[in-house]
Design an enzyme around this catalytic site. Structure first.
Site, PDB file in Angstrom:
ATOM      1  N   SER A  30       0.750  -1.023  -0.056  1.00 37.26           N
ATOM      2  CA  SER A  30       0.102  -0.035  -0.184  1.00 37.26           C
ATOM      3  C   SER A  30       0.938   1.327  -0.235  1.00 37.26           C
ATOM      4  CB  SER A  30      -0.825  -0.044   1.143  1.00 37.26           C
ATOM      5  OG  SER A  30      -0.063  -0.030   2.350  1.00 37.26           O
ATOM      6  N   ASP A  71      10.928   1.043  -2.145  1.00 34.96           N
ATOM      7  CA  ASP A  71       9.758  -0.134  -1.778  1.00 34.96           C
ATOM      8  C   ASP A  71       9.491   0.227  -0.185  1.00 34.96           C
ATOM      9  OD1 ASP A  71       8.302  -2.413  -1.622  1.00 34.96           O
ATOM     10  OD2 ASP A  71       9.927  -3.788  -2.357  1.00 34.96           O
ATOM     11  N   GLY A 121       2.725  -8.517   1.748  1.00 38.40           N
ATOM     12  CA  GLY A 121       2.112  -8.478   0.531  1.00 38.40           C
ATOM     13  C   GLY A 121       2.500  -9.544  -0.407  1.00 38.40           C
ATOM     14  N   GLU A 161      10.880  -8.668  -4.860  1.00 36.08           N
ATOM     15  CA  GLU A 161      11.458  -7.562  -4.139  1.00 36.08           C
ATOM     16  C   GLU A 161      13.014  -7.622  -3.594  1.00 36.08           C
ATOM     17  OE1 GLU A 161       7.234  -5.684  -1.956  1.00 36.08           O
ATOM     18  OE2 GLU A 161       8.466  -7.435  -0.978  1.00 36.08           O
TER      19      GLU A 161
HETATM   20  C1  A5P Z   1       5.165  -6.776  -0.179  1.00 32.04           C
HETATM   21  O1  A5P Z   1       5.454  -7.951  -0.319  1.00 32.04           O
HETATM   22  C2  A5P Z   1       5.752  -6.182   1.043  1.00 32.04           C
HETATM   23  O2  A5P Z   1       7.176  -6.516   1.172  1.00 32.04           O
HETATM   24  C3  A5P Z   1       5.544  -4.950   1.399  1.00 32.04           C
HETATM   25  O3  A5P Z   1       6.568  -3.929   0.951  1.00 32.04           O
HETATM   26  C4  A5P Z   1       5.338  -4.759   2.835  1.00 32.04           C
HETATM   27  O4  A5P Z   1       4.344  -5.676   3.295  1.00 32.04           O
HETATM   28  C5  A5P Z   1       4.551  -2.965   3.153  1.00 32.04           C
HETATM   29  O5  A5P Z   1       3.719  -2.932   2.516  1.00 32.04           O
HETATM   30  P1  A5P Z   1       2.489  -2.038   3.268  1.00 32.04           P
HETATM   31  O6  A5P Z   1       2.982  -0.739   2.649  1.00 32.04           O
HETATM   32  O7  A5P Z   1       1.035  -2.108   2.459  1.00 32.04           O
HETATM   33  O8  A5P Z   1       2.416  -1.882   4.634  1.00 32.04           O
END
Ligand code: A5P
Length: 236
Positions: free
Chosen positions: A32, A87, A103, A109
């Site tokens: 998000s 990120d 996520g 990533e």
């Molecule tokens: C995705 O796989 C994650 O690594 C996200 O970068 C992490 O969960 C942060 O997500 P939010 O910004 O939605 O908290």
């Protein structure tokens, strides 16, 4: 449900999007917070302050979002050196080590983070912890062939292991067709030791410990934005 951290995410994302310069290869994170960054980069392309970007997305979802906003998307194979990646993260410790993967995009990533000359992490202050593992479990992406053997190995390392499911209650599948275990180790006292153990298990595609990868962390709170830098010599 409204996101109580939405304002902080917007502030941190705005700060990060301002770091992007024309002509670079830009890694786009998932989640998000990263979605707000992508939207702000789309705005900058729209107002003409950014051009000639090529973006490498860390998930199909981010790639779709970027294309919709007019951000040119390429692949890591076409642009294997990424100048800057922005990120999010689930947890950040005082040494700028991270847990990522809530996520489900942790494998891509991590690949993009390792291919990046500069990794900037954007979080709100609720993600800052003294010890990784304090807020939630450690995501572990597992290849289907090794699912049950990896489960046993994670349990032997002391984790309570849950299978991640999607909103429909079925097993969550990553972009690579793998499953995710959420491995609850509690607060992790020796993240380097745990990362080394997990790196040694063949069926694990990736785990959510991102150690020594972040160069900068942007933390938004109610009072402002704190931009933290890793000391130059610490990046290997
Ligand atoms: C995705 O796989 C994650 O690594 C996200 O970068 C992490 O969960 C942060 O997500 P939010 O910004 O939605 O908290």
């Amino acid at each position: 449900m409204p996101d109580p951290s939405a304002g902080k995410k917007r502030r941190a994302a705005g700060h990060a999007a301002a770091l992007v310069e024309p002509g670079i290869v830009l890694g786009l994170g998932t989640g998000s917070t990263a979605a707000v960054v992508v939207a702000k980069i789309g705005d900058r392309i729209g107002d003409g302050s950014l051009h000639d970007l090529r973006a490498v997305a860390t998930s199909r979802e981010t790639a779709r979002r970027a294309r919709r906003l007019g951000i040119p998307v390429t692949t890591l194979n076409r642009a294997p050196v990424v100048d800057l990646t922005i990120d999010g993260a689930d947890e950040v410790d005082p040494d700028m080590n991270l847990i990522k993967g809530a996520g489900g995009a942790l494998f891509r990533e991590k690949i993009v983070a390792e291919a990046s000359s500069r990794l900037v992490i954007v979080v709100d202050d609720t993600k800052c912890v003294d010890r990784l593992g304090s807020r939630g479990p450690l995501p572990v992406e597992v290849v289907p062939f090794a699912r049950e053997s990896v489960r046993r190995k994670l349990r032997a390392l002391g984790a309570k292991v849950s299978d991640r499911t999607g909103p429909d209650g079925r097993p969550f599948l990553t972009d690579g067709g793998n499953r995710i275990f959420d491995a609850d180790f509690g607060p992790i006292r020796t993240p380097r030791r745990l990362a080394a153990r997990l790196d040694g298990i063949a069926g694990i595609a990736a785990h959510g410990l991102f150690l020594d990868l972040a160069d900068e962390v942007i933390v938004a709170s109610d009072t402002g934005v704190d931009h933290r830098m890793r000391k130059m010599q610490e990046r290997t």
